[in-house]
Design a protein around this motif. Structure first.
Motif, PDB file in Angstrom:
ATOM      1  N   THR A 289      -0.215  11.069  -0.706  1.00 54.69           N
ATOM      2  CA  THR A 289      -1.284  10.631  -1.603  1.00 54.69           C
ATOM      3  C   THR A 289      -0.839   9.424  -2.410  1.00 54.69           C
ATOM      4  O   THR A 289      -1.585   8.949  -3.266  1.00 54.69           O
ATOM      5  CB  THR A 289      -1.698  11.760  -2.572  1.00 54.69           C
ATOM      6  N   ASP A 290       0.359   8.936  -2.154  1.00 51.65           N
ATOM      7  CA  ASP A 290       0.919   7.815  -2.907  1.00 51.65           C
ATOM      8  C   ASP A 290       1.115   6.629  -1.964  1.00 51.65           C
ATOM      9  O   ASP A 290       1.988   6.640  -1.097  1.00 51.65           O
ATOM     10  CB  ASP A 290       2.251   8.224  -3.532  1.00 51.65           C
ATOM     11  N   LEU A 291       0.307   5.609  -2.133  1.00 51.85           N
ATOM     12  CA  LEU A 291       0.358   4.449  -1.250  1.00 51.85           C
ATOM     13  C   LEU A 291       1.694   3.726  -1.331  1.00 51.85           C
ATOM     14  O   LEU A 291       2.204   3.216  -0.326  1.00 51.85           O
ATOM     15  CB  LEU A 291      -0.784   3.482  -1.588  1.00 51.85           C
ATOM     16  N   GLU A 292       2.287   3.671  -2.522  1.00 45.19           N
ATOM     17  CA  GLU A 292       3.578   2.992  -2.676  1.00 45.19           C
ATOM     18  C   GLU A 292       4.664   3.691  -1.872  1.00 45.19           C
ATOM     19  O   GLU A 292       5.503   3.042  -1.231  1.00 45.19           O
ATOM     20  CB  GLU A 292       3.957   2.940  -4.159  1.00 45.19           C
ATOM     21  N   GLU A 293       4.663   5.016  -1.902  1.00 45.92           N
ATOM     22  CA  GLU A 293       5.664   5.761  -1.138  1.00 45.92           C
ATOM     23  C   GLU A 293       5.472   5.564   0.364  1.00 45.92           C
ATOM     24  O   GLU A 293       6.432   5.349   1.103  1.00 45.92           O
ATOM     25  CB  GLU A 293       5.603   7.256  -1.472  1.00 45.92           C
ATOM     26  N   ILE A 294       4.225   5.629   0.818  1.00 49.79           N
ATOM     27  CA  ILE A 294       3.951   5.459   2.251  1.00 49.79           C
ATOM     28  C   ILE A 294       4.374   4.066   2.710  1.00 49.79           C
ATOM     29  O   ILE A 294       5.013   3.903   3.751  1.00 49.79           O
ATOM     30  CB  ILE A 294       2.460   5.698   2.549  1.00 49.79           C
ATOM     31  N   CYS A 299       8.168   0.710   5.608  1.00 48.71           N
ATOM     32  CA  CYS A 299       9.038  -0.472   5.561  1.00 48.71           C
ATOM     33  C   CYS A 299      10.432  -0.120   6.066  1.00 48.71           C
ATOM     34  O   CYS A 299      11.020  -0.885   6.844  1.00 48.71           O
ATOM     35  CB  CYS A 299       9.102  -1.019   4.136  1.00 48.71           C
ATOM     36  N   LEU A 300      10.945   1.040   5.661  1.00 52.67           N
ATOM     37  CA  LEU A 300      12.261   1.477   6.130  1.00 52.67           C
ATOM     38  C   LEU A 300      12.251   1.718   7.637  1.00 52.67           C
ATOM     39  O   LEU A 300      13.182   1.332   8.346  1.00 52.67           O
ATOM     40  CB  LEU A 300      12.685   2.750   5.404  1.00 52.67           C
ATOM     41  N   LYS A 356      -5.901  13.134   6.505  1.00 60.19           N
ATOM     42  CA  LYS A 356      -6.094  11.976   7.377  1.00 60.19           C
ATOM     43  C   LYS A 356      -4.873  11.056   7.382  1.00 60.19           C
ATOM     44  O   LYS A 356      -4.475  10.541   8.441  1.00 60.19           O
ATOM     45  CB  LYS A 356      -7.324  11.188   6.937  1.00 60.19           C
ATOM     46  N   ALA A 357      -4.275  10.834   6.220  1.00 57.75           N
ATOM     47  CA  ALA A 357      -3.119   9.935   6.148  1.00 57.75           C
ATOM     48  C   ALA A 357      -1.959  10.458   6.988  1.00 57.75           C
ATOM     49  O   ALA A 357      -1.263   9.688   7.667  1.00 57.75           O
ATOM     50  CB  ALA A 357      -2.692   9.753   4.697  1.00 57.75           C
ATOM     51  N   GLU A 358      -1.737  11.768   6.964  1.00 57.02           N
ATOM     52  CA  GLU A 358      -0.651  12.354   7.743  1.00 57.02           C
ATOM     53  C   GLU A 358      -0.930  12.245   9.242  1.00 57.02           C
ATOM     54  O   GLU A 358      -0.040  11.944  10.040  1.00 57.02           O
ATOM     55  CB  GLU A 358      -0.446  13.809   7.319  1.00 57.02           C
ATOM     56  N   LEU A 359      -2.172  12.482   9.625  1.00 53.27           N
ATOM     57  CA  LEU A 359      -2.548  12.346  11.034  1.00 53.27           C
ATOM     58  C   LEU A 359      -2.450  10.894  11.490  1.00 53.27           C
ATOM     59  O   LEU A 359      -2.040  10.611  12.623  1.00 53.27           O
ATOM     60  CB  LEU A 359      -3.959  12.877  11.247  1.00 53.27           C
TER      61      LEU A 359
END
Length: 409
Positions: A289-294, A299-300, A356-359
Motif C-alpha cells: 500500500t506504499d508506493l515509495e516502498e514498491i 529499483c533494487l 491488485k498491486a500484489e498480483l
C-alpha cells in the motif's frame, strides 16, 4: 581395563585436549582422578565453557565457586572462555574472572549475562589485546580514553549492549581487521555509522535514525532490520544511492522491518546509477500500500543483473496510503517494463493476498524472468486462496519451464 586406560593416557596431547574440550567442564575436571598422568591435564585446558551444566544439584557448590576453582588451578594460557548462566551473577565475580583472562592471552571471549542489570565491563577487559572472537550480551561497553582498539578482532557479536554514539563509532574504527559484525537490540546511540574496510558480514537489528556505511567495499552478506518507524528527514540526496555505493560486492542481502521505508527517503529511482553486479540473493519486506516502498523494491530488483533468488514477504502494516495510487502506478508501468531478470531462477512470495498491486507484481516478475524455474506463493490466509491460484496460473510467463507452487497459509 588398565590397558585401555594406558592407551588413552598415552594419546598425543592435542588428542587428549580435544577429548576434554568436548566434555562439560565439571566432567573434564573429574578426569584428574583417573591417574597421575591425568592429574594436571584438566588444569591445562585452553577452552573453558561455564554454563548450567557446571552446577550439580547434589551439592551446594555455587557456580561462582566452580569458576573460581577452575581458574585458580589452571595452568597455561586460556584461548577460549565462555560464560553463560541464567542465574544472577555478581558483577564483582565477573570482574575477577575478566581480570584473570586479561593475563591469559584469551582469543575467544563470550560473556552472556542473562539476569540483573547490564554488566559494566571493567577496565581490565580492554587489555585483552589477543581477542579474535568477541560476544557480549547484556553489557555496558565504555572504553577508557586510552583504549586504541582490538587489533586482532575479526568477529564481533554484541546484543543488548549499551554504548555511547562516539564509543560505538570509535570502537568499530579501532578494530581494523573486523570481518563479521552482529549488532542486535543495542542502545545508547541513534546513528549507525560503520567504517570497516575488511567487513564481510553485517547483521543488524534495532532502531536507528540513520544508517551510514563507509569503507565497506568488501561486504558480501548484509541482513538489516529496522524495528521502528522513524520520521526520517527527506533531503536532496537518496538514501538508496548512499547506501549501495559502499556495497559494490554484496552477494546476499536481507532487508526487513522499516528498511525499505528508510531507503526510499530522497528521490525515487527506476535504477541505481551503478548496478549491484554480484547480488545473487535478495530478501525484502514490502508494503504494497506504499508506493515509495514498491518503487524502491523494484529499483533494487532492476539494478541487480545477477539476481538468482528473490524472496518477498508482504508487510500488511497500513501506512494509510491510497491504494488507488499504487494500482495506477502499476498500470502505467505496463508490460513493457525495462525489468529484465535474465538470471532469476527462484521466487518466493510469502503472505500474498489478492490485492491488485500484489498480483501486478507477480505478473511483472513472470514476464521478466526468462529462465525462471520456480515461483512459490504462500497466501496470507485461506480465504480467497483458491481464487488467487486461479488468477496466477493464467498469467503469461517468459519461461516455459516456470513452475508455480502454492503452499498452505
Amino acid at each position: 581395563m588398565e590397558v585401555e586406560l594406558d592407551s588413552i593416557s598415552n594419546l598425543p596431547r592435542e588428542i587428549v585436549e580435544k577429548i576434554l574440550a568436548r566434555l562439560p567442564i565439571k566432567e573434564a575436571v573429574r578426569t584428574s582422578i583417573l591417574s597421575t598422568k591425568w592429574r594436571y591435564k584438566p588444569a591445562m585446558l585452553q577452552n573453558l565453557k561455564f554454563d548450567e551444566q557446571c552446577v550439580s544439584t547434589q551439592n551446594h557448590i555455587t557456580f561462582a565457586n566452580i569458576v573460581d576453582q577452575v581458574l585458580l588451578l589452571h595452568i597455561g594460557p586460556i584461548h577460549k572462555f565462555e560464560l553463560s548462566h541464567r542465574d544472577f551473577l555478581a558483577s564483582a565475580d565477573i570482574d575477577r574472572w575478566v581480570l584473570h583472562l586479561s593475563r591469559s592471552c584469551v582469543k575467544c571471549l563470550k560473556l552472556v549475562i542473562w539476569k540483573g542489570h547490564r554488566y559494566k565491563l571493567p577496565s581490565s577487559f580492554f587489555s585483552c589485546q589477543d581477542i579474535i572472537h568477541l560476544r557480549l550480551h547484556n553489557c555496558i561497553l565504555k572504553p577508557p580514553s586510552t583504549f586504541r582498539g582490538f587489533k586482532s578482532l575479526e568477529h564481533l557479536d554484541i546484543r543488548h549492549v549499551t554504548l555511547a554514539q562516539h564509543a560505538f563509532e570509535d570502537f568499530i574504527v579501532c578494530c581494523p581487521v573486523l570481518k563479521r559484525l552482529i549488532l542486535k537490540y543495542c542502545d545508547g546511540f541513534t546513528n549507525l555509522c560503520i567504517d570497516a574496510p575488511n567487513l564481510k558480514l553485517l547483521d543488524i537489528d534495532g532502531s536507528f535514525e540513520d544508517v551510514s556505511l563507509q569503507n565497506t567495499l568488501h561486504l558480501e552478506h548484509v541482513d538489516i532490520r529496522l524495528e521502528f518507524k522513524v520520521r526520517w528527514v527527506v533531503g536532496g540526496s537518496s538514501n538508496l544511492v548512499k547506501f549501495f555505493v559502499h556495497l559494490p560486492n554484496i552477494r546476499d542481502l536481507q532487508i526487513s522491518g522499516y528498511v525499505l521505508k528508510f531507503l526510499a527517503v530522497g528521490p525515487l529511482l527506476r535504477k541505481l546509477p551503478q548496478p549491484i553486479l554480484f547480488l545473487n540473493d535478495l530478501y525484502m519486506d514490502v508494503n504494497f500500500t506504499d508506493l515509495e516502498e514498491i518503487t524502491t523494491a523494484l529499483c533494487l530488483v532492476r539494478s541487480s543483473p545477477a539476481l538468482r533468488k528473490l524472496e518477498i514477504v508482504v508487510n500488511h502494516i497500513d501506512y494509510h496510503h491510497v491504494v488507488g495510487e499504487v494500482n495506477s502506478w502499476f498500470e502505467n508501468l505496463g508490460e513493457n517494463s525495462d525489468c529484465q531478470l535474465t538470471e532469476l531462477r527462484r521466487i518466493e512470495i510469502v503472505a500474498i493476498s489478492d490485492a491488485k498491486a500484489e498480483l501486478d507484481l507477480i505478473k511483472l516478475l513472470l514476464l521478466s524472468s526468462p529462465v525462471l524455474e520456480c515461483m512459490t506463493l504462500k497466501p496470507f490466509s485461506v480465504d480467497g486462496s483458491l481464487e488467487l491460484l486461479k488468477q496466477v496460473v493464467r498469467f503469461r510467463r517468459a519461461s516455459v519451464q516456470a513452475e508455480i507452487i502454492f503452499l498452505d497459509p
